[in-house]
Design a protein around this motif. Sequence first.
Motif, mmCIF file in Angstrom:
data_model
loop_
_atom_site.group_PDB
_atom_site.id
_atom_site.type_symbol
_atom_site.label_atom_id
_atom_site.label_comp_id
_atom_site.label_asym_id
_atom_site.label_seq_id
_atom_site.Cartn_x
_atom_site.Cartn_y
_atom_site.Cartn_z
ATOM 1 N N ALA A 15 0.825 -1.209 0.000
ATOM 2 C CA ALA A 15 0.000 0.000 0.000
ATOM 3 C C ALA A 15 0.858 1.257 0.000
ATOM 4 C CB ALA A 15 -0.941 -0.004 1.208
ATOM 5 N N SER A 16 2.023 1.202 0.662
ATOM 6 C CA SER A 16 2.878 2.386 0.751
ATOM 7 C C SER A 16 3.499 2.765 -0.591
ATOM 8 C CB SER A 16 3.976 2.176 1.794
ATOM 9 O OG SER A 16 4.962 1.271 1.319
ATOM 10 N N VAL A 17 3.569 1.843 -1.542
ATOM 11 C CA VAL A 17 4.156 2.165 -2.843
ATOM 12 C C VAL A 17 3.110 2.199 -3.962
ATOM 13 C CG1 VAL A 17 6.440 1.291 -2.250
ATOM 14 C CG2 VAL A 17 4.781 -0.241 -3.325
ATOM 15 N N ALA A 18 1.847 2.052 -3.602
ATOM 16 C CA ALA A 18 0.786 1.996 -4.613
ATOM 17 C C ALA A 18 0.708 3.264 -5.453
ATOM 18 C CB ALA A 18 -0.555 1.721 -3.949
ATOM 19 N N ASP A 19 1.009 4.407 -4.856
ATOM 20 C CA ASP A 19 0.893 5.672 -5.575
ATOM 21 C C ASP A 19 2.234 6.239 -6.041
ATOM 22 O OD1 ASP A 19 -1.892 5.676 -5.264
ATOM 23 O OD2 ASP A 19 -1.720 6.596 -3.272
ATOM 24 N N VAL A 20 3.291 5.447 -5.948
ATOM 25 C CA VAL A 20 4.603 5.908 -6.387
ATOM 26 C C VAL A 20 4.619 5.989 -7.910
ATOM 27 C CG1 VAL A 20 7.066 5.318 -6.464
ATOM 28 C CG2 VAL A 20 5.773 4.980 -4.361
ATOM 29 N N ASP A 21 5.181 7.065 -8.423
ATOM 30 C CA ASP A 21 5.285 7.259 -9.866
ATOM 31 C C ASP A 21 6.117 6.138 -10.485
ATOM 32 O OD1 ASP A 21 5.147 8.955 -12.362
ATOM 33 O OD2 ASP A 21 7.337 8.914 -12.033
ATOM 34 N N MET A 22 5.562 5.448 -11.479
ATOM 35 C CA MET A 22 6.228 4.305 -12.099
ATOM 36 C C MET A 22 7.564 4.703 -12.727
ATOM 37 S SD MET A 22 6.396 1.086 -12.646
ATOM 38 C CE MET A 22 4.810 0.364 -12.350
ATOM 39 N N ASP A 23 7.631 5.846 -13.397
ATOM 40 C CA ASP A 23 8.889 6.289 -13.994
ATOM 41 C C ASP A 23 9.971 6.488 -12.937
ATOM 42 O OD1 ASP A 23 7.987 6.205 -16.618
ATOM 43 O OD2 ASP A 23 7.301 8.289 -16.584
ATOM 44 N N HIS A 24 9.570 7.081 -11.811
ATOM 45 C CA HIS A 24 10.530 7.287 -10.712
ATOM 46 C C HIS A 24 10.996 5.935 -10.163
ATOM 47 C CE1 HIS A 24 12.516 8.927 -7.214
ATOM 48 N NE2 HIS A 24 11.786 8.126 -6.456
ATOM 49 N N MET A 25 10.059 5.005 -9.957
ATOM 50 C CA MET A 25 10.410 3.696 -9.425
ATOM 51 C C MET A 25 11.365 2.964 -10.379
ATOM 52 S SD MET A 25 8.018 0.429 -8.356
ATOM 53 C CE MET A 25 6.918 1.465 -7.440
ATOM 54 N N LEU A 26 11.084 3.039 -11.679
ATOM 55 C CA LEU A 26 11.946 2.383 -12.660
ATOM 56 C C LEU A 26 13.340 3.007 -12.689
ATOM 57 C CD1 LEU A 26 9.421 1.817 -15.570
ATOM 58 C CD2 LEU A 26 10.377 0.092 -14.019
ATOM 59 N N GLU A 27 13.410 4.318 -12.514
ATOM 60 C CA GLU A 27 14.704 5.006 -12.477
ATOM 61 C C GLU A 27 15.527 4.556 -11.272
ATOM 62 O OE1 GLU A 27 17.831 7.680 -13.242
ATOM 63 O OE2 GLU A 27 16.154 7.175 -14.558
ATOM 64 N N VAL A 28 14.903 4.540 -10.103
ATOM 65 C CA VAL A 28 15.607 4.160 -8.876
ATOM 66 C C VAL A 28 16.033 2.694 -8.941
ATOM 67 C CG1 VAL A 28 15.308 3.839 -6.383
ATOM 68 C CG2 VAL A 28 14.479 5.927 -7.485
ATOM 69 N N MET A 29 15.124 1.829 -9.349
ATOM 70 C CA MET A 29 15.463 0.406 -9.445
ATOM 71 C C MET A 29 16.501 0.181 -10.547
ATOM 72 S SD MET A 29 13.841 -0.938 -6.981
ATOM 73 C CE MET A 29 14.125 -2.663 -7.287
ATOM 74 N N GLY A 30 16.382 0.893 -11.651
ATOM 75 C CA GLY A 30 17.332 0.764 -12.745
ATOM 76 C C GLY A 30 18.747 1.086 -12.324
ATOM 77 N N ARG A 31 18.901 2.108 -11.501
ATOM 78 C CA ARG A 31 20.239 2.459 -11.003
ATOM 79 C C ARG A 31 20.824 1.335 -10.151
ATOM 80 N NH1 ARG A 31 18.664 8.330 -9.098
ATOM 81 N NH2 ARG A 31 18.548 9.339 -11.113
ATOM 82 N N PHE A 32 19.991 0.752 -9.300
ATOM 83 C CA PHE A 32 20.441 -0.362 -8.471
ATOM 84 C C PHE A 32 20.814 -1.560 -9.346
ATOM 85 C CE2 PHE A 32 19.316 -4.137 -5.767
ATOM 86 C CZ PHE A 32 20.375 -4.032 -4.892
ATOM 87 N N HIS A 33 19.978 -1.861 -10.319
ATOM 88 C CA HIS A 33 20.258 -2.976 -11.224
ATOM 89 C C HIS A 33 21.569 -2.742 -11.976
ATOM 90 C CE1 HIS A 33 15.649 -3.769 -11.303
ATOM 91 N NE2 HIS A 33 16.200 -4.092 -10.163
ATOM 92 N N ASP A 34 21.791 -1.511 -12.386
ATOM 93 C CA ASP A 34 23.035 -1.179 -13.076
ATOM 94 C C ASP A 34 24.242 -1.416 -12.167
ATOM 95 O OD1 ASP A 34 24.351 -0.144 -15.467
ATOM 96 O OD2 ASP A 34 24.833 1.600 -14.226
ATOM 97 N N GLU A 35 24.116 -1.073 -10.885
ATOM 98 C CA GLU A 35 25.205 -1.324 -9.931
ATOM 99 C C GLU A 35 25.492 -2.818 -9.820
ATOM 100 O OE1 GLU A 35 25.221 0.613 -6.050
ATOM 101 O OE2 GLU A 35 23.612 1.911 -6.809
ATOM 102 N N LEU A 36 24.433 -3.630 -9.754
ATOM 103 C CA LEU A 36 24.600 -5.082 -9.670
ATOM 104 C C LEU A 36 25.314 -5.620 -10.906
ATOM 105 C CD1 LEU A 36 21.047 -6.000 -8.331
ATOM 106 C CD2 LEU A 36 23.188 -6.249 -7.047
ATOM 107 N N VAL A 37 24.916 -5.124 -12.074
ATOM 108 C CA VAL A 37 25.524 -5.559 -13.333
ATOM 109 C C VAL A 37 26.991 -5.140 -13.380
ATOM 110 C CG1 VAL A 37 25.495 -5.231 -15.838
ATOM 111 C CG2 VAL A 37 23.351 -5.635 -14.614
ATOM 112 N N ARG A 38 27.255 -3.870 -13.063
ATOM 113 C CA ARG A 38 28.638 -3.375 -13.107
ATOM 114 C C ARG A 38 29.539 -4.099 -12.121
ATOM 115 N NH1 ARG A 38 28.840 1.884 -11.573
ATOM 116 N NH2 ARG A 38 26.624 2.093 -11.271
ATOM 117 N N ALA A 39 28.981 -4.523 -10.973
ATOM 118 C CA ALA A 39 29.753 -5.266 -9.981
ATOM 119 C C ALA A 39 29.961 -6.724 -10.400
ATOM 120 C CB ALA A 39 29.064 -5.218 -8.618
ATOM 121 N N GLY A 40 29.229 -7.159 -11.410
ATOM 122 C CA GLY A 40 29.376 -8.520 -11.912
ATOM 123 C C GLY A 40 28.760 -9.583 -11.028
ATOM 124 N N VAL A 41 27.776 -9.206 -10.201
ATOM 125 C CA VAL A 41 27.178 -10.173 -9.276
ATOM 126 C C VAL A 41 25.777 -10.640 -9.684
ATOM 127 C CG1 VAL A 41 28.549 -9.320 -7.332
ATOM 128 C CG2 VAL A 41 26.248 -8.398 -7.721
#
Length: 139
Positions: A15-41
């Motif tokens: 419920a706490s993330v139901a109204d979060v802007d999808m573009d913002h969520m994708l940006e934040v998650m995308g940055r984390f995913h990029d870190e995981l990829v760059r770290a090779g894990v």
Amino acid sequence: MKYMLIMRATDEGWASVADVDMDHMLEVMGRFHDELVRAGVLLAMEGLDDPADTVVVDHSSEPPVVTDGPYGETKELFGGFYLLEVASKEEAVEWAKRAPGVGAGFMTEIRRVSSIDEFPQDNEWVQKERAWREATGQL
């Protein structure tokens, strides 16, 4: 070692993330995913669809019983996962602590994924699985 980070949330967490802007969520998650990829894990990651579309096969009777809806308590559903190749459980914990977009009502279960090397190598089924893994580039 492989570790699965299993992402869980309570009803309040969802419920706490139901109204979060999808573009913002994708940006934040995308940055984390990029870190995981760059770290090779990062080996794999997926999110799961709405639990209302879940089907459960219960093997406690013969024949197994199929029912609609999530198994167990809906207050802590499995929402997705990351599969990481890291040096230790502690490193997996550090990645889980950095996951964005989570807070109260969210938790991450961290479990080591067994390796085929841990099973008896003279077993014919282990040998067949090893051959399949080699043929599909998983070893």
